[in-house]
Write a protein that holds these residues in place. Structure first.
Motif, mmCIF file in Angstrom:
data_model
loop_
_atom_site.group_PDB
_atom_site.id
_atom_site.type_symbol
_atom_site.label_atom_id
_atom_site.label_comp_id
_atom_site.label_asym_id
_atom_site.label_seq_id
_atom_site.Cartn_x
_atom_site.Cartn_y
_atom_site.Cartn_z
ATOM 1 N N ILE A 118 0.852 -1.196 0.000
ATOM 2 C CA ILE A 118 0.000 0.000 0.000
ATOM 3 C C ILE A 118 0.882 1.239 0.000
ATOM 4 O O ILE A 118 1.990 1.219 0.541
ATOM 5 C CB ILE A 118 -0.877 -0.008 1.277
ATOM 6 C CG1 ILE A 118 -1.944 -1.088 1.189
ATOM 7 C CG2 ILE A 118 -1.523 1.340 1.540
ATOM 8 C CD1 ILE A 118 -2.937 -1.057 2.333
ATOM 9 N N ARG A 119 0.411 2.317 -0.618
ATOM 10 C CA ARG A 119 1.121 3.594 -0.506
ATOM 11 C C ARG A 119 0.081 4.709 -0.470
ATOM 12 O O ARG A 119 -1.016 4.545 -1.052
ATOM 13 C CB ARG A 119 2.044 3.786 -1.717
ATOM 14 C CG ARG A 119 2.944 5.008 -1.631
ATOM 15 C CD ARG A 119 3.794 5.185 -2.904
ATOM 16 N NE ARG A 119 4.817 6.201 -2.703
ATOM 17 C CZ ARG A 119 5.615 6.665 -3.665
ATOM 18 N NH1 ARG A 119 5.528 6.177 -4.896
ATOM 19 N NH2 ARG A 119 6.507 7.589 -3.412
ATOM 20 N N ASN A 120 0.424 5.796 0.142
ATOM 21 C CA ASN A 120 -0.466 6.957 0.141
ATOM 22 C C ASN A 120 -0.891 7.259 -1.301
ATOM 23 O O ASN A 120 -0.044 7.523 -2.159
ATOM 24 C CB ASN A 120 0.273 8.159 0.742
ATOM 25 C CG ASN A 120 -0.641 9.358 0.931
ATOM 26 O OD1 ASN A 120 -1.652 9.504 0.249
ATOM 27 N ND2 ASN A 120 -0.271 10.222 1.860
ATOM 28 N N PRO A 121 -2.182 7.200 -1.581
ATOM 29 C CA PRO A 121 -2.628 7.379 -2.969
ATOM 30 C C PRO A 121 -2.269 8.755 -3.532
ATOM 31 O O PRO A 121 -2.179 8.926 -4.742
ATOM 32 C CB PRO A 121 -4.145 7.195 -2.878
ATOM 33 C CG PRO A 121 -4.497 7.455 -1.451
ATOM 34 C CD PRO A 121 -3.299 7.000 -0.650
ATOM 35 N N ARG A 122 -2.056 9.722 -2.655
ATOM 36 C CA ARG A 122 -1.651 11.054 -3.150
ATOM 37 C C ARG A 122 -0.263 10.969 -3.777
ATOM 38 O O ARG A 122 0.007 11.567 -4.827
ATOM 39 C CB ARG A 122 -1.669 12.064 -1.998
ATOM 40 C CG ARG A 122 -3.049 12.220 -1.339
ATOM 41 C CD ARG A 122 -2.913 12.915 0.011
ATOM 42 N NE ARG A 122 -4.176 13.006 0.735
ATOM 43 C CZ ARG A 122 -4.672 12.033 1.518
ATOM 44 N NH1 ARG A 122 -4.010 10.901 1.670
ATOM 45 N NH2 ARG A 122 -5.829 12.196 2.138
ATOM 46 N N ASP A 123 0.620 10.208 -3.120
ATOM 47 C CA ASP A 123 1.968 10.021 -3.679
ATOM 48 C C ASP A 123 1.934 9.130 -4.925
ATOM 49 O O ASP A 123 2.709 9.319 -5.858
ATOM 50 C CB ASP A 123 2.905 9.417 -2.628
ATOM 51 C CG ASP A 123 3.344 10.447 -1.589
ATOM 52 O OD1 ASP A 123 3.357 11.653 -1.912
ATOM 53 O OD2 ASP A 123 3.678 10.049 -0.454
ATOM 54 N N ILE A 124 1.023 8.158 -4.918
ATOM 55 C CA ILE A 124 0.851 7.312 -6.110
ATOM 56 C C ILE A 124 0.403 8.176 -7.284
ATOM 57 O O ILE A 124 0.874 8.033 -8.410
ATOM 58 C CB ILE A 124 -0.180 6.196 -5.843
ATOM 59 C CG1 ILE A 124 0.367 5.201 -4.817
ATOM 60 C CG2 ILE A 124 -0.584 5.497 -7.134
ATOM 61 C CD1 ILE A 124 -0.586 4.064 -4.477
#
Ligand code: A3P
Length: 284
Positions: A118-124
């Motif tokens: 998982i990763r912060n979707p904003r950074d994705i």
């Protein structure tokens, strides 16, 4: 638009198995001894691959320096990847960006170990904006504003991030399912790697772990032509305008979102992810 629409999900055509192979591919057999890396694109997939390869080689960088990353842990949905995997004996490292409803069904009756990153979707979103802007195989966004809308609508490679999480989280709690975040990997790589080793039932000596940490670091990966996507030169990436190994940090979205975008994203996130436990989102 350079996408191949498969059961409602836009996939970069270059990544995906052709029509001819589709039926055979849907019967792909996952084996109990396989390890499957699952991540929405731009979550740090390749970083996790590098780490898993180095766990397998006990920190020895020979493998990661001599074989391209996409051959070490092939994408099962890509024709080249599928062709490598289908004939491979022994335990395999396998990667996928697919949403859960598209993965070959044998996965669910196997004991394949899955790691969902998982990763912060904003950074994705930011990472994706820059990456797809230099890639030659998907529709390029004209601006961050435009890409922001596409991302929210799920009109980006592999569809909606929100749906991807919801789908795969149905596996949560299963013994063979480990959830990791880019943020924890970044914050404390060493103990996160130890957690992965424990999940896989592997043990590394201290010097092996040190070598793993060095060789999977952003700086070393950026220089490794087997991992930095400079190999299929000029074919897929327009490298004059950026590179695959872009920044490698958490929170870069703050440098790119306007205040209005940040607010709008928060609202959508709260709405769409209200039913997912907060502990999965260490950045919130
Ligand atoms: P940024 O664009 O934010 O820099 P994926 O492999 O899923 O396509 O994800 C790519 C993202 O992971 C990129 O993020 C890339 O820089 C980052 N990344 C790759 N290797 C990394 C590493 N060793 N350490 C930290 N980040 C890494």
């Amino acid at each position: 638009d350079k996408y191949l629409w498969f059961k409602g999900i836009p996939l970069p055509a270059v990544d995906f198995i052709p029509e001819l192979l589709r039926e055979e591919w849907e019967n792909f057999v996952f084996k109990d001894e396989d390890v499957l890396i699952v991540a929405f694109p731009k979550s740090g997939t390749n970083w996790l691959i590098e780490i898993l390869c180095l766990i397998r080689s006990k920190g020895d960088p020979k493998w990661i320096q001599s074989v391209p990353i996409w051959e070490r842990s092939p994408w099962v949905e890509a024709e080249y990847g599928y062709n490598i995997l289908k004939d491979k004996e022994g335990p395999r490292l396998i990667t996928t960006h697919l949403p859960i409803q598209l993965i070959p069904k044998s996965l669910f009756s196997s004991k394949t170990k899955l790691i969902y990153l998982i990763r912060n979707p904003r950074d994705i979103l930011v990472s994706g904006y820059f990456f797809w802007s230099i890639s030659k195989f998907v529709k390029k966004p004209e601006s961050m504003e435009e890409y922001f809308e596409w991302f929210i609508q799920g009109n980006v490679p592999y569809g909606s991030w929100f749906d991807h999480i919801h789908g795969w989280m149905s596996m949560k709690g299963k013994e063979n399912f480990l959830i990791l975040s880019y943020e924890e990997l970044k914050r404390d790589t060493r103990s996160t790697v130890e957690k992965i080793c424990q999940f896989l039932g592997k043990k590394l000596e201290p010097e092996e772990l040190n070598s793993l940490l060095k060789n999977s670091s952003f700086q070393v990966m950026k220089e490794n032509k087997m991992s930095n996507y400079s190999l299929p030169h000029g074919q897929y990436l327009d490298e004059k305008n950026g590179s695959f190994m872009r920044k490698g940090i958490s929170g870069d979205w703050k440098n790119h979102f306007t205040a209005a975008q940040a607010e709008a994203f928060d609202k959508i996130f709260q709405e769409k992810m209200a039913d997912v436990p907060r502990e999965l989102f260490p950045w919130e």
